[in-house]
Enzyme design. Structure first.
Site, mmCIF file in Angstrom:
data_model
loop_
_atom_site.group_PDB
_atom_site.id
_atom_site.type_symbol
_atom_site.label_atom_id
_atom_site.label_comp_id
_atom_site.label_asym_id
_atom_site.label_seq_id
_atom_site.Cartn_x
_atom_site.Cartn_y
_atom_site.Cartn_z
ATOM 1 N N ASN A 93 0.834 -1.191 0.000
ATOM 2 C CA ASN A 93 0.000 0.000 0.000
ATOM 3 C C ASN A 93 0.874 1.247 0.000
ATOM 4 O O ASN A 93 2.103 1.168 -0.081
ATOM 5 C CB ASN A 93 -0.949 -0.016 1.199
ATOM 6 C CG ASN A 93 -0.202 -0.132 2.533
ATOM 7 O OD1 ASN A 93 0.939 0.293 2.667
ATOM 8 N ND2 ASN A 93 -0.855 -0.722 3.523
ATOM 9 N N ASP A 282 -9.631 -9.120 -0.329
ATOM 10 C CA ASP A 282 -8.872 -8.338 0.642
ATOM 11 C C ASP A 282 -8.828 -6.864 0.239
ATOM 12 O O ASP A 282 -8.876 -5.974 1.096
ATOM 13 C CB ASP A 282 -7.455 -8.897 0.772
ATOM 14 C CG ASP A 282 -6.616 -8.139 1.779
ATOM 15 O OD1 ASP A 282 -6.785 -8.385 2.985
ATOM 16 O OD2 ASP A 282 -5.810 -7.286 1.358
#
Length: 407
Positions: A93, A282
């Site tokens: 991320n 997810d």
């Protein structure tokens, strides 16, 4: 000139001979000639090289067998497998920690390889191992860009038609050499024939180190089968959120994505890899959690993932996530996957996968933050909240019991 015309073979680095062109007196290149006039010494050298390569292959097989025997497994069954991969920016991320979906996909890849390999050690139809269920997956520690993920998978139990694979993930800092355990998971696979994907094949048994190990595996198999049979597919529709939902409600953070299944998503039988689906799930769960908390969030664990039906290439996936429960330090997010078969127009949309993901909120120093309380609206949301609370209390009691045992 005799050597140029007759000895037209040169030795390659891999020990194999190849023909090289000859050069005439005029400087032009001729096509290689046959080695009928090859000197006897050259032929002997090529034969010795061939025998040397054969001896090398025998030695490699012997060393591989010894390695498996040291690990306590049978090389013909191939009950262990490890894959390693460097974590890159596109695996993580914006804060540098690796997506939980990336790790889930690697876990499934390792499990799929070892179970497919094992199920093809017997005669008969060739098959591919299809993911049927994932037990609770624990995220013990974050993994970051630049670290190496070592995914170790081992077959720990086989029933007549299923394979249990235990997976552990280690992260390695290649600069310091330090390693840490980041994930643990258990997966169940079913072998499907490549000739007929609806045909379930028998699973060859493995060798157990003790009767106790086999009995423990049998009990795990019975538990997961009972739980799976008792798990009903709730095919309720996920209603679209209100035009202006109130903050911290289910509709406020509800998210979805659409994904067209392509060849890169599929196994050799044109059905989707379980890891691909888990990664998409997810991602959606992460969006839901980030919207609810408006902070940095990470995957803490994944409750059992049930694969109800297979997903075929060319299908359209609709992955939907919504908040189900919040505790002071965590949030449980329900994720479901519906499939629309685009190519087969006569088939209706169906529910393929369902699971619950647990996320936690972190500050910039990776310290836990409080999670805003979910505002429940209506009986259906209250039912899901109460069920989530029950799972939360059960998991908390289990963690306390485990910590007391290890202490």
């Amino acid at each position: 000139m005799w050597m140029l015309l007759c000895d037209t073979h040169t030795q390659r680095g891999d020990g194999l001979a190849r023909e090289s062109p000859t050069v005439t007196g005029t400087g032009e290149t001729e096509r290689p000639r046959m080695n009928c006039f090859m000197p006897r010494g050259t032929r002997r050298m090529i034969e010795e090289r061939r025998l040397h390569n054969e001896r090398q292959q025998v030695l490699i097989r012997k060393l591989s067998r010894e390695m498996y025997q040291e690990q306590g497994s049978d090389p013909h069954l191939g009950t262990r497998h490890q894959l390693s991969r460097l974590m890159r920016p596109d695996d993580a991320n914006i804060f540098g920690s690796v997506h939980g979906g990336t790790i889930l996909r690697m876990i499934e890849e390792a499990g799929g390889i070892i179970s497919t390999r094992h199920c093809n050690t017997q005669d008969g139809d060739r098959c591919v191992a299809v993911l049927g269920r994932v037990e609770k997956t624990e995220f013990l520690s974050p993994m970051f860009i630049g670290e190496v993920a070592h995914v170790c998978a081992e077959i720990t139990y086989t029933s007549e038609h299923s394979v249990e694979v235990q997976v552990h993930v280690m992260s390695e800092n290649v600069l310091t050499g330090s390693k840490k355990l980041t994930n643990k998971a258990a997966l169940w696979y079913v072998p499907c024939s490549l000739k007929n994907v609806d045909k379930i094949l028998d699973v060859p048994p493995i060798k157990y180190t003790s009767p106790e190990q086999e009995e423990a595996g049998r009990k795990r198999h019975e538990v997961q089968r009972t739980v799976r049979q008792n798990t009903t597919e709730r095919n309720e529709e996920v209603p679209p959120p209100a035009s202006k939902p109130e903050i911290h409600t289910v509709g406020f953070s509800q998210s979805s994505l659409i994904h067209l299944v392509g060849p890169n998503d599929c196994m050799m039988n044109d059905f989707v890899h379980g890891g691909v689906t888990m990664k998409l799930m997810d991602e959606v769960a992460g969006i839901v959690g980030a919207r609810h908390c408006n902070t940095r969030i990470v995957t803490a664990c994944v409750d059992a993932i049930n694969f109800h039906r297979k997903i075929k290439k060319g299908s359209l996936l609709k992955v939907q996530g919504r908040m189900a429960f919040t505790s002071p330090r965590s949030m449980e997010i329900q994720v479901i996957v519906d499939v629309e078969p685009l190519i087969e127009a006569d088939k209706a949309t169906y529910r393929a996968v369902s699971a619950f993901f647990t996320f936690i909120s972190l500050d910039k120093d990776n310290r836990p933050l409080p999670v805003p309380l979910l505002k429940v609206e209506g009986e259906e949301e209250q039912r899901r909240f109460d069920e989530g609370k029950e799972r939360y209390l059960q998991n908390k009691a289990r963690r306390i019991a485990d910590s007391q045992v290890t202490a």
